[in-house]
Write an enzyme that holds these catalytic residues in place. Structure first.
Site, PDB file in Angstrom:
ATOM      1  N   GLY A 188       0.826  -1.219   0.000  1.00  0.00           N
ATOM      2  CA  GLY A 188       0.000   0.000   0.000  1.00  0.00           C
ATOM      3  C   GLY A 188       0.850   1.254   0.000  1.00  0.00           C
ATOM      4  O   GLY A 188       0.465   2.287  -0.578  1.00  0.00           O
ATOM      5  N   GLU A 226       9.743  11.107 -27.968  1.00  0.00           N
ATOM      6  CA  GLU A 226      10.929  10.853 -28.817  1.00  0.00           C
ATOM      7  C   GLU A 226      10.769   9.548 -29.601  1.00  0.00           C
ATOM      8  O   GLU A 226      11.730   8.809 -29.797  1.00  0.00           O
ATOM      9  CB  GLU A 226      12.230  10.798 -28.003  1.00  0.00           C
ATOM     10  CG  GLU A 226      12.471  11.972 -27.091  1.00  0.00           C
ATOM     11  CD  GLU A 226      12.963  13.216 -27.813  1.00  0.00           C
ATOM     12  OE1 GLU A 226      13.169  13.147 -29.037  1.00  0.00           O
ATOM     13  OE2 GLU A 226      13.091  14.252 -27.146  1.00  0.00           O
TER      14      GLU A 226
HETATM   15  C1  LIG Z   1       4.663  14.698 -21.674  1.00  0.00           C
HETATM   16  C2  LIG Z   1       4.935  14.869 -23.126  1.00  0.00           C
HETATM   17  C3  LIG Z   1       5.857  15.820 -23.539  1.00  0.00           C
HETATM   18  C4  LIG Z   1       6.115  16.014 -24.908  1.00  0.00           C
HETATM   19  N1  LIG Z   1       6.982  17.001 -25.292  1.00  0.00           N
HETATM   20  C5  LIG Z   1       7.069  17.321 -26.611  1.00  0.00           C
HETATM   21  C6  LIG Z   1       7.836  18.448 -27.043  1.00  0.00           C
HETATM   22  O1  LIG Z   1       8.493  19.124 -26.247  1.00  0.00           O
HETATM   23  N2  LIG Z   1       7.825  18.767 -28.357  1.00  0.00           N
HETATM   24  C7  LIG Z   1       7.136  18.043 -29.261  1.00  0.00           C
HETATM   25  O2  LIG Z   1       7.177  18.392 -30.426  1.00  0.00           O
HETATM   26  N3  LIG Z   1       6.424  16.950 -28.897  1.00  0.00           N
HETATM   27  C8  LIG Z   1       6.363  16.581 -27.597  1.00  0.00           C
HETATM   28  N4  LIG Z   1       5.609  15.500 -27.197  1.00  0.00           N
HETATM   29  C9  LIG Z   1       4.868  14.735 -28.202  1.00  0.00           C
HETATM   30  C10 LIG Z   1       5.363  13.336 -28.419  1.00  0.00           C
HETATM   31  O3  LIG Z   1       6.577  13.342 -29.114  1.00  0.00           O
HETATM   32  C11 LIG Z   1       4.240  12.567 -29.133  1.00  0.00           C
HETATM   33  O4  LIG Z   1       3.212  12.370 -28.174  1.00  0.00           O
HETATM   34  C12 LIG Z   1       4.696  11.257 -29.727  1.00  0.00           C
HETATM   35  O5  LIG Z   1       5.563  11.471 -30.803  1.00  0.00           O
HETATM   36  C13 LIG Z   1       3.519  10.403 -30.213  1.00  0.00           C
HETATM   37  O6  LIG Z   1       2.649  11.143 -30.985  1.00  0.00           O
HETATM   38  P1  LIG Z   1       1.080  11.138 -30.643  1.00  0.00           P
HETATM   39  O7  LIG Z   1       0.914  11.409 -29.209  1.00  0.00           O
HETATM   40  O8  LIG Z   1       0.392  12.058 -31.577  1.00  0.00           O
HETATM   41  O9  LIG Z   1       0.608   9.667 -30.905  1.00  0.00           O
HETATM   42  P2  LIG Z   1       0.208   9.008 -32.331  1.00  0.00           P
HETATM   43  O10 LIG Z   1       1.296   9.233 -33.315  1.00  0.00           O
HETATM   44  O11 LIG Z   1      -1.157   9.438 -32.690  1.00  0.00           O
HETATM   45  O12 LIG Z   1       0.176   7.480 -31.942  1.00  0.00           O
HETATM   46  C14 LIG Z   1      -0.944   6.879 -31.277  1.00  0.00           C
HETATM   47  C15 LIG Z   1      -0.640   5.393 -31.159  1.00  0.00           C
HETATM   48  O13 LIG Z   1      -0.467   4.829 -32.468  1.00  0.00           O
HETATM   49  C16 LIG Z   1       0.787   4.184 -32.548  1.00  0.00           C
HETATM   50  N5  LIG Z   1       1.336   4.315 -33.907  1.00  0.00           N
HETATM   51  C17 LIG Z   1       1.501   5.437 -34.646  1.00  0.00           C
HETATM   52  N6  LIG Z   1       2.091   5.147 -35.811  1.00  0.00           N
HETATM   53  C18 LIG Z   1       2.325   3.822 -35.814  1.00  0.00           C
HETATM   54  C19 LIG Z   1       2.938   2.908 -36.735  1.00  0.00           C
HETATM   55  N7  LIG Z   1       3.463   3.327 -37.892  1.00  0.00           N
HETATM   56  N8  LIG Z   1       3.000   1.604 -36.378  1.00  0.00           N
HETATM   57  C20 LIG Z   1       2.498   1.158 -35.209  1.00  0.00           C
HETATM   58  N9  LIG Z   1       1.921   1.969 -34.298  1.00  0.00           N
HETATM   59  C21 LIG Z   1       1.845   3.285 -34.593  1.00  0.00           C
HETATM   60  C22 LIG Z   1       1.666   4.891 -31.535  1.00  0.00           C
HETATM   61  O14 LIG Z   1       2.766   4.112 -31.139  1.00  0.00           O
HETATM   62  C23 LIG Z   1       0.669   5.113 -30.399  1.00  0.00           C
HETATM   63  O15 LIG Z   1       0.542   3.941 -29.656  1.00  0.00           O
HETATM   64  C24 LIG Z   1       5.404  15.241 -25.856  1.00  0.00           C
HETATM   65  C25 LIG Z   1       4.496  14.270 -25.418  1.00  0.00           C
HETATM   66  C26 LIG Z   1       4.257  14.082 -24.081  1.00  0.00           C
HETATM   67  C27 LIG Z   1       3.248  13.062 -23.645  1.00  0.00           C
END
Ligand SMILES: Cc1cc2nc3c(=O)[nH]c(=O)nc-3n(C[C@H](O)[C@H](O)[C@H](O)COP(=O)(O)OP(=O)(O)OC[C@H]3O[C@@H](n4cnc5c(N)ncnc54)[C@H](O)[C@@H]3O)c2cc1C
Length: 389
Positions: free
Chosen positions: A340, A363
């Protein structure tokens, strides 16, 4: 092969750990309770970063950084990963593409950022553009004397305290012309849209920004027109290694906490560590960290010794994937061992469990790392991962 760390490396590792324990860990609960650090705390920590010599560990000494090689940076990042609330981000590591700054941009941005007088935030992601940056809708259109930028950026980490952004936009809306622009936060048309709440309580925020008819000068392009994505992708090699290193640091702290707790907690008249169910979890955690760390040090060493960058990129994807998934498994077991108490936010294990979830998302998500690894296997064969060269 000699896998031992040199005396210099051990001293650097200790210095980073002392800095984390003495300077960063004491503000963990402030960050947790307030969902961030106050301006006063940040103002107090900033000079300490400089005094300890941890500002801009990723930039050269000529540019006002520390001039550490990638292996040394990895040793430091590993220790930084021990702290919760991503307080490691207080210790600025300005975006690596800033090294492409022109002499004038170097004076205006790179040098003051490395010195802690300015702060950058990197804005690529948008509502429709996450894993697929070609979907970026932000445009840059040529106007007399400069560029007009329109678009909206999500998840702009450190966007609350940064005074300028590196905005990834498509020139004339052409996805073949991705370009990075310096955009001052105080320019007309830069609008804070909202500041969402996230799973973790991070030292800084990840706000969303609108760029509405923002005019920047001709001198505000970082690198070349059309080179934006390549520049960013290239930086991801080091950035992903940094994430892997912090995952190892977080996992190690979680194991330390769980190991201590298991030794001291008594139930049924004995230390819980004497139950095989607990002991086996500790054993699995230690083995996972050992495996991940061996992989990470190898990748970091290769990078520091100018290993082929394409191979490094291929292997560091595997390293980021493995280390970020490993820390999730280790923190989950650590939380279970604390029972817990592991579910209480005042415990570092609970915070690490939450904080490190994002390492499988940013990333490049775990799925995107698998896409890269599978592509490399198709292109070069499995030896990239299974051989030792
Ligand atoms: C806390 C936090 C801080 C961040 N900071 C920054 C920042 O400073 N600058 C910035 O530019 N971005 C930033 N990001 C963004 C981050 O880089 C993105 O969230 C990430 O690249 C994923 O993009 P998305 O969230 O749109 O997910 P999506 O691309 O929509 O993906 C959704 C799901 O689909 C899957 N998916 C997508 N394409 C494929 C494929 N070809 N094959 C299999 N599966 C796939 C993904 O793995 C995921 O599970 C941040 C995100 C978070 C949560």
């Amino acid at each position: 092969m000699d896998f031992r760390l040199s005396l210099e490396h051990l001293a650097l590792q200790k210095k980073a750990r002392d800095f984390v324990d003495q300077v960063l860990v004491p503000v963990e609960m402030e960050c947790e309770l307030n969902d961030g650090l106050s301006a006063e705390t940040l103002a107090r920590l900033n000079p300490q970063v400089l005094e300890w010599g941890f500002n801009a560990i990723n930039h050269s000494k000529e540019d006002g950084g520390q001039g550490y090689d990638v292996f040394e940076q990895t040793l430091i990042n590993e220790q930084f990963g021990r702290v919760t609330g991503a307080i490691w981000d207080v210790v600025w590591q300005p975006a690596w593409p800033l090294r492409y700054a022109t002499p004038a941009q170097r004076e205006e941005y790179l040098l003051p950022t490395n010195a802690g007088k300015r702060r950058d935030a990197y804005a690529i992601t948008e509502a429709e553009a996450g894993s697929d940056p070609r979907q970026v809708q932000t445009t840059a259109v040529k106007v007399p004397g400069g560029w007009k930028i329109n678009g909206e950026k999500w998840f702009v980490t450190v966007g609350d305290v940064a005074d300028y952004f590196l905005v990834h936009a498509h020139v004339d809306g052409d996805p073949d012309l991705p370009t990075v622009f310096f955009v001052e936060k105080n320019l007309p048309g830069v609008i804070l849209k909202r500041t969402p709440l996230y799973t973790h309580h991070f030292a800084f925020k990840h706000p969303e920004y609108i760029f509405q008819d923002v005019i920047v000068g001709e001198d505000k392009i970082l690198g070349e027109i059309g080179q934006g994505y390549n520049m960013t992708k290239d930086w991801f090699v080091e950035a992903r290694l940094g994430i892997a290193a912090r995952c190892i640091g977080g996992a190690t702290r979680a194991l330390e906490e769980a190991n201590d707790y298991a030794a001291n907690r008594k139930q049924f008249g004995q230390s819980i560590r004497d139950f095989q169910g607990i002991e086996f979890m500790l054993a699995d955690m230690a083995v996972e960290i050992m495996a991940a760390k061996s992989m990470m040090y190898r990748c970091a060493w290769d990078m520091a010794n100018n290993y082929d960058r394409k191979l490094a990129h291929a292997r560091i994807s595997a390293c980021k994937l493995y280390c970020s998934e490993m820390v999730g498994r280790v923190c989950d077991k650590a939380l279970q061992i604390l029972g817990g108490r592991g579910y209480m936010r005042e415990n570092a294990v609970e915070r690490l469990w939450r904080d490190t979830r994002v390492d499988r998302i940013w990333e490049g998500t775990s799925e995107i790392q698998r896409v890269i690894i599978a592509g490399q296997i198709k292109k070069r064969g499995i030896g990239v991962y299974t051989d030792w060269f």
